[in-house]
Every structure is written in structure tokens, then in C-alpha cells.
Design a protein around this motif. Structure first.
Motif, PDB file in Angstrom:
ATOM      1  N   GLY A 192       0.796  -1.226   0.000  1.00  0.00           N
ATOM      2  CA  GLY A 192       0.000   0.000   0.000  1.00  0.00           C
ATOM      3  C   GLY A 192       0.819   1.263   0.000  1.00  0.00           C
ATOM      4  O   GLY A 192       0.367   2.301   0.483  1.00  0.00           O
ATOM      5  N   ASP A 193       2.042   1.209  -0.542  1.00  0.00           N
ATOM      6  CA  ASP A 193       2.907   2.387  -0.590  1.00  0.00           C
ATOM      7  C   ASP A 193       2.473   3.241  -1.785  1.00  0.00           C
ATOM      8  O   ASP A 193       2.972   3.086  -2.903  1.00  0.00           O
ATOM      9  CB  ASP A 193       4.364   1.948  -0.736  1.00  0.00           C
ATOM     10  N   ALA A 194       1.506   4.116  -1.582  1.00  0.00           N
ATOM     11  CA  ALA A 194       0.839   4.854  -2.651  1.00  0.00           C
ATOM     12  C   ALA A 194       1.822   5.608  -3.533  1.00  0.00           C
ATOM     13  O   ALA A 194       2.715   6.291  -3.052  1.00  0.00           O
ATOM     14  CB  ALA A 194      -0.175   5.825  -2.055  1.00  0.00           C
ATOM     15  N   GLY A 195       1.627   5.466  -4.847  1.00  0.00           N
ATOM     16  CA  GLY A 195       2.408   6.231  -5.799  1.00  0.00           C
ATOM     17  C   GLY A 195       3.757   5.637  -6.135  1.00  0.00           C
ATOM     18  O   GLY A 195       4.451   6.136  -7.012  1.00  0.00           O
ATOM     19  N   VAL A 196       4.160   4.583  -5.451  1.00  0.00           N
ATOM     20  CA  VAL A 196       5.472   3.969  -5.673  1.00  0.00           C
ATOM     21  C   VAL A 196       5.290   2.457  -5.727  1.00  0.00           C
ATOM     22  O   VAL A 196       4.639   1.868  -4.874  1.00  0.00           O
ATOM     23  CB  VAL A 196       6.467   4.336  -4.547  1.00  0.00           C
TER      24      VAL A 196
END
Length: 304
Positions: A192-196
Motif C-alpha cells: 500500500g505504498d501509494a504512488g510507488v
């Protein structure tokens, strides 16, 4: 009967798939040996390398070119099937399908152009052998043809992956390229590491990091400026100043301009470059054959 060349095999290969069934490439190769009435000795004949049967190699190349032209498809490993364009080609070409026929298909022309660029040659690289060509020239042409074909195949294989599978492919490529040797290369989207989608830690403590975005998009679905801007925002949120954006598609001019103007350094790798890197670093491909050329050692003989 002599073993047919790969162009002679093209239409029979297509015809063997005309019933719409998905077949193993092994079945197609055996079917061609039966259709052309090859003797046991001809079926067993090996290439000079001794690593593959001649008929298997020629059917394999016929399938490669047909796939590049969009007349056949490989839905999964070891399987082949006819496409709608392939069915139409059978109707339009009742006698023969060969390289000249394939020139009528844009997908093949793109493949041929890639081959020419790599070989810096004219005509159909690796197919028409010029009388003045040296053995080195011929090997270079063959290598260029092979690389262009496999690069097209690896992109199609990448497009068939799930989003997480594509991210894993990218992570493995970066590791094969030597990134994270003193630290790590890991996929992060599952957490869930948003954007990466991935993080390259260049040192054991993770103080020197490169952030990765991996997008598996259709080749005609270009990455535009907003997606680069969003990725840059994700880097800013992590106080990062370096990123790699990798896609199976391409980048618009606006996307490239956006990557140039922002403070963080973002490297853009499109589908063409991705395919080249996968083949170059041996990710998702296997070495089939290695050719060794020798020449006279004049210094050796002069010293005797």
C-alpha cells in the motif's frame, strides 16, 4: 524430401492452426514433420550446434515471424494460436505465405525496421544474404534479427502479466542491472505504498534510495504529463529526488517535458527500451545458441 525452409513452412503452420484450437508449439513442429513426409533421419537432423533439431528450429522461426506480423499469437508459454488476421491471410494467400506477404502487415514492418536499425543493414536483415557478406556480417544480421524478434515477444509476454507480475518483472530487471547490490530492490505496491511500486536501496541502511513506478499499459496507451506529475509528487512526499518510471507503452512529449523540468531526476523507460534491457540483461529469456568465429593468427605463424 528435404527439410523445408522456414518461409515454405509459414502457410502450413498457419493452416495447422486453422481450426481455432490453441496448440503446443511442440505439436505444430511434429505436425510439420508429418505433413512434409520427413524421414526418421531428417526428423533427427540437428543444427551444427547439436542442440536443436533442424525442423524444430525452422518451424520456430516461422512462428516467430508470423507472430511478429500478428498472424499468430502465443497466449502463454509453449502455446500458439491463429489470430483473425492469420485466418484472413490463409484465405487471401491460398498457395504461399512468406516474407513478402508479411510486408503487407504494419506489425511486421515495425519489427523489420527494428531489425534494420540494430543491424544497420538494408533489405530483410538476416534473410537475404548478400554475396559479398562476410561470416561476421551474417552473424551480426542473425543476432540483430533474433534480438528484434525476442524483444517483441518479451513485451507481449509482459503485457500478459498481472499488474503485480509486471512490477515483479521490473524489480527483477533492476536487480539484474546491478541496482541495490549493496542494499536491496523490493516491490512495495502490495504494502500500500501509494504512488510507488518499488524501492531501490543503494546502501544497507536505505539512506540512498531510488523510487520506481511500473505501469503495464497497452502500447497505444501513452503515459502523459499528469502521470509524471503524480509520480513526482510521490517522490516529494518521500523526500526523494530520484525515480524511474517504466512502462510497456510510450511517453508523450508532454510527459518527457514534465520529467525534465521538475526538481527530482526521473528516468523514463518506455516499452522499446524495456524490451532491450530485458534481453540485454537476460531477464525472461534464455540463451539458445552461442556462435564462435575464428580467424588466422598471423602473429603465431610468423613467430614459428
Amino acid at each position: 524430401m528435404t527439410i523445408p525452409d522456414f518461409q515454405t513452412l509459414m502457410r502450413p503452420v498457419l493452416a495447422s492452426l486453422a481450426d481455432g484450437a490453441v496448440r503446443r508449439s511442440r505439436e505444430v513442429k511434429d505436425a510439420m514433420a508429418d505433413e512434409f513426409g520427413l524421414t526418421d533421419a531428417e526428423r533427427a537432423e540437428l543444427l551444427p550446434s547439436g542442440r536443436q533439431r533442424t525442423i524444430d528450429n525452422r518451424v520456430g522461426w516461422a512462428l516467430t515471424y508470423l507472430t511478429q506480423a500478428g498472424l499468430a499469437t502465443r497466449p502463454s508459454r509453449g502455446l500458439v494460436a491463429l489470430t483473425d488476421e492469420g485466418r484472413a491471410a490463409l484465405s487471401a494467400n491460398p498457395d504461399r505465405v512468406d516474407m513478402k506477404t508479411l510486408e503487407g502487415y504494419p506489425a511486421y514492418l515495425e519489427f523489420r525496421d527494428r531489425t534494420r536499425e540494430k543491424a544497420a543493414a538494408v533489405a530483410t536483415a538476416g534473410i537475404t544474404e548478400a554475396p559479398t557478406a562476410t561470416p561476421t556480417d551474417l552473424v551480426e544480421r542473425a543476432v540483430a534479427t533474433n534480438r528484434a524478434a525476442v524483444e517483441g515477444e518479451v513485451i507481449r509476454a509482459a503485457l500478459a502479466l498481472s499488474p503485480t507480475g509486471f512490477e515483479e518483472l521490473v524489480v527483477r530487471l533492476l536487480a539484474a542491472m546491478g541496482y541495490g547490490q549493496a542494499g536491496s530492490v523490493e516491490r512495495t505496491s502490495a504494502t500500500g505504498d501509494a504512488g510507488v511500486d518499488g524501492i531501490i536501496s543503494q546502501d544497507p541502511l536505505g539512506l540512498d534510495r531510488i523510487y520506481v513506478q511500473a505501469k503495464r499499459y497497452a502500447v497505444d496507451q501513452a503515459i502523459d504529463r499528469p502521470k509524471i506529475h503524480t509520480f513526482a509528487g510521490a517522490l516529494l512526499g518521500k523526500q526523494g529526488d530520484r525515480g524511474v518510471f517504466i512502462t510497456t507503452s510510450k511517453f508523450t512529449s508532454g510527459a518527457r517535458q514534465e520529467a525534465e523540468k521538475i526538481n527530482a531526476r526521473i528516468e523514463l523507460i518506455d516499452g522499446i527500451r524495456l524490451a532491450e534491457l530485458l534481453v540485454q540483461y537476460g531477464v525472461g529469456v534464455q540463451t539458445e545458441q552461442v556462435a564462435t568465429l575464428v580467424r588466422l593468427d598471423e602473429d603465431f605463424f610468423e613467430g614459428l
